[in-house]
Design a protein around this motif. Structure first.
Motif, mmCIF file in Angstrom:
data_model
loop_
_atom_site.group_PDB
_atom_site.id
_atom_site.type_symbol
_atom_site.label_atom_id
_atom_site.label_comp_id
_atom_site.label_asym_id
_atom_site.label_seq_id
_atom_site.Cartn_x
_atom_site.Cartn_y
_atom_site.Cartn_z
ATOM 1 N N GLN A 271 -5.602 0.990 -8.308
ATOM 2 C CA GLN A 271 -6.975 0.984 -8.761
ATOM 3 C C GLN A 271 -7.059 1.050 -10.284
ATOM 4 N N TYR B 135 -9.681 -9.265 -14.125
ATOM 5 C CA TYR B 135 -10.455 -8.298 -13.349
ATOM 6 C C TYR B 135 -11.590 -9.031 -12.641
ATOM 7 N N ARG C 176 -18.070 -2.289 -7.879
ATOM 8 C CA ARG C 176 -16.629 -2.062 -7.756
ATOM 9 C C ARG C 176 -15.888 -3.046 -8.643
ATOM 10 N N ARG D 65 -11.801 -4.455 -9.485
ATOM 11 C CA ARG D 65 -10.393 -4.464 -9.091
ATOM 12 C C ARG D 65 -9.627 -5.377 -10.028
ATOM 13 N N PRO E 245 -5.303 -9.513 -5.484
ATOM 14 C CA PRO E 245 -6.172 -8.469 -6.025
ATOM 15 C C PRO E 245 -5.672 -7.077 -5.654
ATOM 16 N N GLY E 246 -5.895 -6.145 -6.598
ATOM 17 C CA GLY E 246 -5.526 -4.767 -6.345
ATOM 18 C C GLY E 246 -6.599 -4.046 -5.552
ATOM 19 N N GLU E 247 -6.363 -2.753 -5.353
ATOM 20 C CA GLU E 247 -7.311 -1.940 -4.606
ATOM 21 C C GLU E 247 -8.551 -1.718 -5.466
ATOM 22 N N PRO E 248 -9.778 -1.920 -4.872
ATOM 23 C CA PRO E 248 -10.979 -1.788 -5.688
ATOM 24 C C PRO E 248 -11.348 -0.336 -5.952
#
Length: 798
Positions: free
Chosen positions: A395, A427, A466, A468, A475-478
């Protein structure tokens, strides 16, 4: 012992600005000391602008207005006293205050392709180093710009400017006495860039297609007025214009579609300077009425070194029948070809895609299938790389709201922890209303941007946001955050702040600029629109609205710029307020219309003409009428200060050719002439006479021609009329022929020949130097011939 003199105060070095007063002062211990002043070792007895003064123990050298000749080393000697000091004349670079104010207060405005020259004369002690800077970078000569510098001025020249030349410029003038910096602004206006893409298909059905785009990144220095939307059917060559949208609308819906037909769309932005190049869409298909719509882009669930798991949602439009499955496609990032992932539609809304190459980025899209067939495919997913799951991003950190107002929220965050060298590529920012489960993607940002502003929110509305991070592995964790849009600012109706500085009538001479600034107030800021005679402003007019005022600028006024100009304010509720003013551009008159000549009264000519078009705007216009006789005659004024379109000339000589010319005049000068192209002539009537026959006496009355009065020499000035005459006798009456330098003049329209009962005349109206020479008249009848000669000499102009 002899008392000695000593110093209580020595001379001190002085630095003084050029033109300012200067003073050297020292104090001795005895009053009877007279003292002597020296400059650069030479004794001073007198010097321009220098005064010597002694008051008690104090000795002074006073300079009323310091100049370069006063710089040097000074010494004072008196009795046993000797002291030295220097005067330094400071002469920093200077620029005329009026010029400086004009350069810094109003930006220089130019159109793309025009040349720009910024010339700044200066004064100051040489050498003066002149430096031009743009955006803090020094400008040097290249293929586009040139920097010139002499001992008296510096100049920046751009032969053909474009939008990249816009910006803030600084001129730094420096010598050993100081530095002067001048800040300038150059504005280059051009047609806008194409709208920002891609063209997004918001909705596609059998009945209509809705497309969406973004405003151009560069509006060309003038606000975008509208967008023009065109369409081409796939397989055809012609484009058709569908319509226009106002500048505030970046979407367009067309209902003129055919089922299962594909189209291309393109959009152009228009401002006052012209139309941009086109932004074109890909192929857009009007699907059948029963087929489903496009789902949202698939989301990346997880990724490994040889597989990627994706998921998706049911499309908003499912069609006329139940969805039986989904078609999933993949492609490598940067390629155009989509490949099927499965051989048949799958019923689940989640799929693990295998047999992928490690380290390669993939994109996925999904299309729903029902009884009517396969619907539109979704937009591509975020690119994701097949790699070990340990490489995915975490995150973002420290996500918070930095500021907010009634319609926007500004976010800030820090980069996430990087695992196993998995670098952040960008992002993604998403938003949903607090009561809604659906997320909407709002922004995609580069990796070096960790702040953003979300605009277009509703006042007093609560949102969930949100952010991420994105990487090659997906994509990463939001990270989620709640935000609240504040209450709207108080509404202030639009109002024009008209005072004595805003005139309702302006008289401008052609070629001079038109500048009008009108202040106003309103909250939220109203939409400002300018009109001329009820229509949009011409492309020559530039407007700029900022800080509660709007300005109209036309660099060089033309006659066509005369008219009524209107500034209109309009708020969101439709309330309007306007202010109008008149502009009158004056210039030398335009030429009158064609001339017409009539002989309404015998032996007169009445000249009438079409009025000059300038009569519509010029109250003090009048006409001057000129005439000449023959094509090479001199024009002479026969009527002046004529305020109608008619003039009667009475001094008409029958048999002569006349040419007339009319000129329109006002206080600024005269127009081009309007004149007759063919000569005007009143035919000469022959005098009737009767000859009483003599009674025959049987005597022969035939006589040889003879000159009773011969020709005489003439001397005339250029432009005047020459009249040669002689008297001829003989029987039968002789035939008369005139010659110049042996050339027969009988058929030359520039000469008039008459013979009244033996008195023969040759008239030359408006003589020139070419008319000088020998003239001869020949008289001949059956009995014989006779000749008479004379010379014509021409003097200079009267």
């Amino acid at each position: 012992s002899v008392p000695r003199c000593y110093l209580n105060k020595q001379l001190a070095t002085v630095r003084v600005q050029k033109g300012e007063p200067a003073e050297l002062s020292c104090t001795v211990s005895r009053d009877d000391v007279t003292g002597t002043w020296f400059k650069d070792g030479l004794k001073l007895t007198s010097m321009d602008g220098v005064v010597f003064e002694k008051k008690g123990l104090v000795h002074k050298l006073i300079i009323n207005k310091a100049d370069d000749i006063h710089a040097g080393k000074y010494r004072f000697e008196g009795g046993d006293v000797k002291t030295e000091a220097s005067i330094f004349i400071e002469d920093p670079p200077q620029v005329d205050n009026v010029l400086l104010k004009n350069l810094t207060s109003v930006p220089t405005v130019a159109k793309a392709g025009q040349g720009v020259k910024l010339r700044i004369p200066f004064q100051g002690r040489l050498p003066v180093r002149a430096t031009w800077l743009k955006d803090k970078m020094e400008l040097v000569d290249d293929t586009r710009i040139r920097v010139d510098k002499t001992d008296t001025f510096t100049m920046l020249s751009i032969p053909s400017c474009d939008r990249r030349d816009c910006g803030d410029y600084k001129v730094r003038l420096k010598n050993d006495s100081g530095v002067l910096e001048i800040n300038l602004k150059l504005v280059v206006i051009d047609k806008p860039q194409p709208p920002a893409g891609p063209v997004k298909v918001v909705e596609s059905s059998a009945n209509d297609i809705t497309i969406q785009w973004k405003p151009p990144k560069d509006d060309g220095g003038k606000p975008v007025q509208r967008y023009v939307v065109e369409r081409q059917q796939v397989g055809k060559n012609n484009w058709e214009t569908l319509g226009e949208t106002p500048r505030s609308c970046t979407s367009f819906t067309t209902t003129k579609v055919e089922e299962d037909t594909s189209y291309y769309f393109r959009v152009r932005a228009v401002n006052a300077e012209g139309t941009s190049d086109a932004l074109e869409s890909g192929e857009v298909k009007a699907v059948g009425k029963a087929s489903p719509g496009a789902p949202d882009p698939p989301e990346i669930v997880s990724a490994s070194k040889d597989s990627i798991t994706i998921s998706w949602k049911v499309p908003r439009k499912t069609g006329a029948s139940q969805i039986v499955g989904y078609v999933v496609q993949k492609r490598k990032k940067g390629t155009m070809t989509w490949l099927p992932v499965t051989n048949a539609p799958i019923k689940d809304k989640k799929l693990k895609v295998t047999n992928l190459k490690k380290g390669v980025q993939y994109e996925f899209r999904v299309a729903a299938v029902n009884a009517a067939g396969t619907g539109d495919a979704s937009d591509p997913s975020q690119p994701v790389c097949a790699r070990d799951p340990t490489e995915s991003l975490g995150q973002v950190q420290d996500l918070k709201v930095s500021s907010c107002d009634s319609t926007s929220v500004t976010l800030m965050w820090s980069s996430p922890e990087v695992r196993d060298g998995n670098a952040v590529k960008g992002y993604e920012v998403e938003l949903r209303p607090f009561q809604s489960p659906s997320w909407t993607k709002r922004l995609s940002l580069p990796s070096d941007t960790t702040t953003c502003t979300l605009k277009g929110l509703q006042a007093k509305q609560k949102y969930v946001l949100r952010v991420r991070a994105l990487s090659d592995s997906g994509p990463g964790e939001p990270m989620e955050l709640e935000a609240f849009a504040e209450a709207a600012a108080p509404v202030v109706p639009p109002r024009l702040l008209i005072d004595d500085t805003v005139k309702s009538f302006l008289a401008i001479r052609a070629g001079n600029p038109i500048r009008v600034t009108i202040p106003f107030e309103g909250s939220p800021e109203p939409v400002v629109t300018w009109f001329k005679d009820g229509l949009p402003l011409p492309s020559r007019a530039a407007t700029k609205t900022e800080s509660g005022s709007s300005r109209l600028l036309i660099a060089a006024a033309e006659l066509g710029d005369s008219g009524s100009y209107t500034l209109e304010l309009q708020d969101g509720s439709g309330k309007r307020e306007t202010f109008s003013f008149q502009v009158q551009v004056t210039d030398i008159p335009q030429a009158p219309g064609p001339l017409q000549l009539d002989e309404n009264v015998p032996s007169t000519v009445t000249v009438t003409w079409e009025p000059s078009p300038s009569e519509k705007w010029e109250k003090n216009l009048y006409y001057t009428i000129l005439k000449r006789e023959s094509q090479k005659g001199v024009w002479r004024v026969v009527g002046d200060l004529i305020y109608n379109n008619k003039f009667t000339f009475t001094c008409v000589i029958p048999g002569r050719d006349y040419y007339f010319r009319v000129v329109a005049k006002n206080n600024l000068g005269a127009s081009a002439p309007s004149e007759t192209l063919k000569p005007w002539r009143i035919q000469k009537t022959k005098a009737e006479f009767r000859v009483k026959p003599h009674k025959y006496r049987g005597v022969n009355h035939n006589q040889h021609p003879r000159f009773l009065v011969p020709l005489k020499p003439h001397v005339v000035v250029t432009g005047s009329e020459c009249h040669m005459s002689c008297a001829v006798g003989g029987h039968p009456p002789p035939k008369i022929t005139w010659y110049k330098d042996s050339r027969d003049l009988s058929k030359d329209p520039n000469y008039f020949c008459t013979n009244d009962f033996g008195v023969c005349s040759l008239i030359i109206p408006g003589v020139t130097k070419q008319d000088a020479g020998e003239y001869m008249v020949e008289a001949s009848n059956p009995v014989g011939r006779a000749f008479s000669r004379a010379f014509l000499a021409i003097k200079g102009t009267r």
